[in-house]
Every structure is written in structure tokens, then in C-alpha cells.
Design an enzyme around this catalytic site. Structure first.
Site, PDB file in Angstrom:
ATOM      1  N   ARG A   1      41.761  72.520  57.699  1.00  0.00           N
ATOM      2  CA  ARG A   1      42.547  71.789  58.694  1.00  0.00           C
ATOM      3  C   ARG A   1      43.993  72.284  58.815  1.00  0.00           C
ATOM      4  NH1 ARG A   1      40.689  66.029  56.316  1.00  0.00           N
ATOM      5  NH2 ARG A   1      40.108  67.399  54.582  1.00  0.00           N
TER       6      ARG A   1
ATOM      7  N   GLN B   1      35.618  76.994  40.396  1.00  0.00           N
ATOM      8  CA  GLN B   1      34.495  76.530  41.209  1.00  0.00           C
ATOM      9  C   GLN B   1      34.264  77.632  42.241  1.00  0.00           C
ATOM     10  OE1 GLN B   1      35.296  73.586  44.170  1.00  0.00           O
ATOM     11  NE2 GLN B   1      33.234  72.738  44.141  1.00  0.00           N
TER      12      GLN B   1
ATOM     13  N   ALA C   1      91.515  91.721  61.126  1.00  0.00           N
ATOM     14  CA  ALA C   1      90.292  91.610  61.923  1.00  0.00           C
ATOM     15  C   ALA C   1      89.636  92.973  62.048  1.00  0.00           C
ATOM     16  CB  ALA C   1      90.625  91.063  63.303  1.00  0.00           C
TER      17      ALA C   1
ATOM     18  N   ALA D   1      40.276  73.596  44.717  1.00  0.00           N
ATOM     19  CA  ALA D   1      39.495  74.801  45.009  1.00  0.00           C
ATOM     20  C   ALA D   1      39.255  74.991  46.498  1.00  0.00           C
ATOM     21  CB  ALA D   1      38.157  74.739  44.277  1.00  0.00           C
TER      22      ALA D   1
ATOM     23  N   ARG E   1      76.802  86.995  51.166  1.00  0.00           N
ATOM     24  CA  ARG E   1      75.551  87.478  50.590  1.00  0.00           C
ATOM     25  C   ARG E   1      75.667  87.560  49.072  1.00  0.00           C
ATOM     26  NH1 ARG E   1      74.915  92.778  53.534  1.00  0.00           N
ATOM     27  NH2 ARG E   1      73.213  92.993  52.049  1.00  0.00           N
TER      28      ARG E   1
HETATM   29  C1  UD1 Z   1      38.718  62.998  49.846  1.00  0.00           C
HETATM   30  C2  UD1 Z   1      37.697  61.892  49.562  1.00  0.00           C
HETATM   31  C3  UD1 Z   1      38.027  60.674  50.410  1.00  0.00           C
HETATM   32  C4  UD1 Z   1      39.437  60.217  50.168  1.00  0.00           C
HETATM   33  C5  UD1 Z   1      40.423  61.375  50.371  1.00  0.00           C
HETATM   34  C6  UD1 Z   1      41.811  60.972  49.900  1.00  0.00           C
HETATM   35  C7  UD1 Z   1      35.626  63.070  49.046  1.00  0.00           C
HETATM   36  C8  UD1 Z   1      34.286  63.472  49.522  1.00  0.00           C
HETATM   37  N1  UD1 Z   1      36.383  62.358  49.886  1.00  0.00           N
HETATM   38  O1  UD1 Z   1      38.553  63.377  51.201  1.00  0.00           O
HETATM   39  O2  UD1 Z   1      37.135  59.602  50.095  1.00  0.00           O
HETATM   40  O3  UD1 Z   1      39.767  59.169  51.064  1.00  0.00           O
HETATM   41  O4  UD1 Z   1      40.028  62.512  49.570  1.00  0.00           O
HETATM   42  O5  UD1 Z   1      42.758  61.940  50.139  1.00  0.00           O
HETATM   43  O6  UD1 Z   1      35.968  63.339  47.905  1.00  0.00           O
HETATM   44  N2  UD1 Z   1      38.001  70.353  46.687  1.00  0.00           N
HETATM   45  C9  UD1 Z   1      37.502  71.243  45.749  1.00  0.00           C
HETATM   46  N3  UD1 Z   1      36.250  71.728  45.880  1.00  0.00           N
HETATM   47  C10 UD1 Z   1      35.424  71.337  46.867  1.00  0.00           C
HETATM   48  C11 UD1 Z   1      35.919  70.422  47.834  1.00  0.00           C
HETATM   49  C12 UD1 Z   1      37.198  69.939  47.703  1.00  0.00           C
HETATM   50  O7  UD1 Z   1      38.226  71.617  44.808  1.00  0.00           O
HETATM   51  O8  UD1 Z   1      34.277  71.800  46.897  1.00  0.00           O
HETATM   52  C13 UD1 Z   1      39.376  69.850  46.536  1.00  0.00           C
HETATM   53  C14 UD1 Z   1      40.242  70.199  47.708  1.00  0.00           C
HETATM   54  O9  UD1 Z   1      40.895  71.435  47.481  1.00  0.00           O
HETATM   55  C15 UD1 Z   1      41.213  69.044  47.752  1.00  0.00           C
HETATM   56  C16 UD1 Z   1      40.438  67.883  47.137  1.00  0.00           C
HETATM   57  O10 UD1 Z   1      39.346  68.457  46.472  1.00  0.00           O
HETATM   58  O11 UD1 Z   1      42.374  69.302  46.991  1.00  0.00           O
HETATM   59  C17 UD1 Z   1      39.965  66.889  48.180  1.00  0.00           C
HETATM   60  O12 UD1 Z   1      39.146  67.553  49.110  1.00  0.00           O
HETATM   61  P1  UD1 Z   1      39.303  67.298  50.678  1.00  0.00           P
HETATM   62  O13 UD1 Z   1      38.335  68.157  51.387  1.00  0.00           O
HETATM   63  O14 UD1 Z   1      40.709  67.383  51.067  1.00  0.00           O
HETATM   64  O15 UD1 Z   1      38.796  65.783  50.753  1.00  0.00           O
HETATM   65  P2  UD1 Z   1      39.206  64.703  51.822  1.00  0.00           P
HETATM   66  O16 UD1 Z   1      38.483  64.979  53.076  1.00  0.00           O
HETATM   67  O17 UD1 Z   1      40.659  64.574  51.893  1.00  0.00           O
HETATM   68 CA    CA Z   2      42.353  65.784  51.172  1.00  0.00          CA
END
Ligand code: UD1
Ligand code: CA
Length: 466
Positions: free
Chosen positions: A15, A73, A381, A10, A334
Site C-alpha cells: 500500500r 520468513q 561583496a 517481513a 556547509r
Molecule cells: C493487521 C491485523 C489486523 C489489525 C491490524 C492492526 C492480521 C491478519 N490483521 O492487519 O487485524 O487490525 O494489523 O494494525 O494480522 N507481516 C509479516 N509477514 C507476513 C504478513 C505480514 O511479517 O506474511 C508483517 C507486516 O510486515 C506488518 C505486520 O506483519 O508489519 C502486519 O501486517 P499487515 O499486512 O500490515 O496487516 P494489517 O492489514 O495492517
Molecule cells: Ca499494518
């Protein structure tokens, strides 16, 4: 009962610095989210739930053909909050729940099964998570262990003390939970650096309840690479490419400088195919035994029969080459371009929706569109099929063993008969019968001595002036 898999997808993916949601960035031509979903389906899951939020419709659209359920979410308040959103979709399901992320696309179905088994070994109680040890753990949650090695918790980088940041064992974000997870999620708080509900915090709840928490080192750490920014995305794609290239080389494909070759999982290659440096193969491309693709060529949705050859710097899309057909260097084929046995298309020749019969030669600088060219015909050609009148496309039919002289324009619709001969520089707008010669150009005039006479006149003029 088997397990369920929840895939968290979600988030926005700040980044990435992109207008596109993170999980829709393509990896080898497929949106990233399709990889974890396919692994989940292949793991033998009874149910797969994808949690979507940011640009939800687009993410759902990318998975429309797969048997998954979606949970929304609406606000992204953290990974624990995201999992909570899946609760309703799993109502009535009491088996183990595996959780993975949409941005950890390399996790295999075998790894998911291994994690489900780790939970089974605990009698299906508690939780298990996959860890990995990295030289550079930046950005990941760190695993905290007691002196005796037992897991004590997970601390996110943002909340970690300098010593904790030194820990190289990290959380992969792949977990297996028993059904108690739903209750624990409700008790979590967001009093941390990010102000989010962290899923890793449930570890504490399990421990407080005296339930077992297994931290299983990942069998293949490269599977757990996250794709949070463009550099990580490229690294993940690199791993996928390495695997693919390795697989095809094991299957008998020769790759020169393999690290420069890009190909997608949908591409099929036969033994003894030769790929030169910088080749790009996409889509439904199939390459037959012993066929060769020259350096820096791009081939998409095309079919090369055994022994066909594409020479360097050619671009093919939706083309078909029969055995012994040759295209390039610098050919552009093509959609609907078809070269039958032994046909040859050389440099700066563009072919669209046209069939070139056996042994047809179009060696240089031509455009063949909406044409049928009979066996053995020679296209000089600079020959152009003028297939477009500003409103409609028209066809050009050329019979077998005809000769189309250089720089002729064939104004469609037009038919050139078999063994007909079109003189160079002709503009042909009427049909040419079998075996006929057609010349359609201004007649050449020759004025004998004209240059010398003019020179003499100039000389006289100059003399009179001086
Ligand atoms: C997360 C973990 C971290 C782990 C890492 C591994 C948490 C807080 N941290 O960090 O411990 O080392 O993954 O890759 O979980 N997402 C949602 N809804 C939200 C927030 C996030 O669906 O409200 C989804 C994101 O789209 C993503 C996944 O959850 O696919 C992980 O979220 P992300 O923000 O990437 O967490 P990391 O900082 O990578
Ligand atoms: Ca991640």
C-alpha cells in the site's frame, strides 16, 4: 522471567506504492522499524526478535547496532505464519511472548508492559490483546464480542459482513500470548479472502481451549495508528512531531506556528530558543539558550551557541556559530563552517571548511572555502576563494583586521597578511604581506572627451552619405 517481544516486519508494504520496504520508510529521520524495536528493548524484554523477509538484509542493516535477533520468513504467507518463523529464535524461552508490528511504530514501552501485566493478571495463562475504537475503522480487523461483552473473535475487513464492518472497535495488532501459542499457530488455516494465515485467528483457538482472552482498550489510542500507506505514514509522523514540539515547548522553547516546524528526536534545544515558522532542524543539531532561528531555515548537524542567530531562509549543515554570531538571511553554511563570536555572514554567502574569527564580516555574495579568516577582517561583496585547481583543494589564510575589497578572487594557496588591504576587483595569486596594499587588476585608462569626439565623427559620416 520477563517477556519476549516479536516484531513482525517481513511484509512488503504494497500500500506504500514504494520501492522501499514499508518498515524502512523514515519517520523523523529514522527508519520506522527502529521505533517499535526501541520500545520493545525499553519494555524490559529478555529477548527481542524481528521477523524479516522482504529485503531482509536492508531491514537487518537498519537495526545492526541494536541487541535484537532476526528470524527469516522467506515467503510472506500471513501474520500467523510470520510469528511461527520466530519460534526457533525463542527456543527455550517459556515466558510470555508479546507481538507487535513493524508498521505500528508509536506503541510505547509502557503499553507493552501494560499488556504483559494483563496476561500476568490471568496467571500468565491465555492471551491478551490491545484494542482501539476508531471513528473510521477502515482497514483494521474488527473485534467481535458476545452480547455479554466477551471477545468472540476477530474478523478481517476483507472477510467481514456489512454489519461487522460497522464495528468500530478494532484489533491493534499488539498481543501477549502464553507459550501455547506455538501449538495453536500450527492448527490455523488460510481459507479466507486473502488466502493468508491470520494471527488474529489464534483468538478462536484460545477460546476453544477454554483459555482466557483479554481485550484491553488501549490507554492512548494514538499509539496504535498503523502506517500502511503514505497518508497514515504522515499521520504517524504528525503524532511524533506533536509530542516532540510539545516536549520542547514545555522545556522553554518558543515556537511560532509550531505546526509548521519540523524537528528530529536527536535535536537538542535550550530554554528561550526562538524558532520562527517553517524551521527544519535535523540530526545532531544543538541550539543554545536564547538563540534564534529565522523562518524557513534548514539546520542540520550544527551547533548554535547561546545567543547565536540564523536569519530567514538559511541552510546550515555541519556548521558552528559562537555566541553573537549571525548568519543570513539566505546564508549557506556547509560542513566545517565556523563563525566565532560576533562574526557575520550575510545574504548569498557560502562558507565551507572555514573559520571566521571574531567579528569577521562577510555581508554579501561571497564564497569562502578552506579558509581561515582572522579576527575583525572585512570580506567585501563578491569575494571568492578559488580553492580548487581542478585537481586539489588549497587553503587561503587571511590575517586579522584585513580588508578584502569587493569582487576579489583569492587564488589559493595564498596568504593575506594582517591588516593588509586588497583592492576591489583584484585577482590575488601571490602572498600579501602584513599591512600591505595589493592591487591586481588592469589599470584604468581615462580618455577625456572620447564620447563627444565619436559622436561628432558619426554625425559627419551621416551628412556625407545623404
Ligand atoms: C493487521 C491485523 C489486523 C489489525 C491490524 C492492526 C492480521 C491478519 N490483521 O492487519 O487485524 O487490525 O494489523 O494494525 O494480522 N507481516 C509479516 N509477514 C507476513 C504478513 C505480514 O511479517 O506474511 C508483517 C507486516 O510486515 C506488518 C505486520 O506483519 O508489519 C502486519 O501486517 P499487515 O499486512 O500490515 O496487516 P494489517 O492489514 O495492517
Ligand atoms: Ca499494518
Amino acid at each position: 522471567m520477563n517477556h519476549a517481544v516479536v516484531i513482525l516486519a517481513a511484509g512488503k508494504g504494497t500500500r506504500m506504492k514504494s520501492a522501499r520496504p514499508k518498515v524502512l520508510h523514515p519517520l523523523l529521520g529514522q527508519p520506522m522499524i527502529r521505533y517499535p524495536v526501541q520500545a520493545a528493548l525499553a519494555s524490559g524484554a529478555d529477548r527481542v526478535v524481528v521477523v524479516v523477509g522482504h529485503r531482509a538484509e536492508e531491514v537487518e542493516g537498519a537495526l545492526a547496532d541494536l541487541p535484537v535477533a532476526f528470524a527469516r520468513q522467506t515467503e510472506q504467507l500471513g501474520t500467523a505464519h510470520a510469528l511461527m518463523a520466530a519460534r526457533e529464535a525463542l527456543a527455550g524461552f517459556s515466558g510470555p511472548v508479546l507481538v507487535t508490528s513493524g508498521d505500528t511504530p508509536l506503541v510505547s514501552s509502557a503499553t507493552l508492559r501494560a499488556l504483559a501485566n494483563a496476561l500476568k493478571e490471568q496467571g500468565g495463562e491465555g492471551m491478551a490483546l490491545l484494542t482501539l475504537t476508531l471513528d473510521d475503522p477502515t482497514g483494521y480487523g474488527r473485534i467481535l464480542r458476545d452480547p455479554d461483552g466477551r471477545v468472540r473473535g476477530i474478523v478481517e475487513e476483507k472477510d467481514a459482513s456489512p454489519e461487522e464492518r460497522g464495528i468500530r472497535e478494532v484489533n491493534s495488532g499488539v498481543y501477549a500470548f502464553d507459550r501455547q501459542v506455538w501449538g495453536f499457530l500450527e492448527t490455523l488455516e488460510n481459507d479466507n479472502a486473502a488466502g493468508e494465515y491470520y494471527l488474529p485467528d489464534v483468538v478462536k483457538r484460545y477460546l476453544e481451549a477454554g483459555l482466557p482472552v483479554a481485550a484491553v482498550p488501549a490507554p492512548d489510542p494514538s499509539e496504535l495508528l498503523g502506517a500502511n500507506d503514505r497518508a497514515q505514514l504522515a499521520a504517524v509522523e504528525g503524532v511524533l512531531l506533536d509530542r516532540l514540539r510539545h516536549r520542547w515547548m514545555q522545556a522553554g522553547v518558543r515556537m511560532h506556528l509550531p505546526e509548521t516546524i519540523y524537528l528530529e528526536p536527536s535535536v537538542r534545544l535550550a530554554p528561550d530558543v526562538v524558532l520562527e515558522p517553517g524551521v527544519v532542524l535535523k540530526g545532531t543539531t544543538e541550539v543554545g539558550e536564547g538563540a534564534r532561528i529565522g523562518a524557513y531555515s534548514v539546520v542540520e548537524d550544527s551547533l548554535l551557541a547561546p545567543g547565536a542567530e540564523v536569519r530567514p531562509h538559511s541552510v546550515l549543515t555541519g556548521a558552528r556559530l559562537a555566541t553573537g554570531a549571525v548568519a543570513g538571511p539566505f546564508a549557506r553554511l556547509r560542513p566545517g563552517a565556523e563563525l566565532l563570536e560576533g562574526a557575520y555572514v550575510g545574504n548569498f554567502v557560502e562558507v565551507k571548511k572555514s573559520r571566521l574569527g571574531k567579528g569577521v564580516k562577510a555581508g554579501h555574495l561571497a564564497y569562502l572555502g578552506d579558509a581561515e579568516v582572522g579576527e575583525g577582517t572585512n570580506v567585501g561583496a563578491g569575494v571568492i576563494t578559488a580553492n580548487y585547481d581542478g585537481k586539489q583543494k588549497h587553503r587561503t589564510e587571511i590575517g586579522p583586521r584585513a580588508f578584502i575589497g569587493s569582487n576579489s578572487v583569492l587564488i589559493a594557496p595564498v596568504t593575506i597578511g594582517k591588516e593588509a588591504f586588497v583592492a576591489g576587483g583584484s585577482a590575488i595569486n601571490r602572498d600579501v604581506p602584513d599591512g600591505a596594499l595589493a592591487i591586481a587588476r588592469g589599470r584604468q585608462k581615462v580618455l577625456e572627451g572620447w564620447v563627444w569626439r565619436r559622436r561628432e565623427e558619426y554625425r559627419k559620416e551621416r551628412e556625407e552619405r545623404s
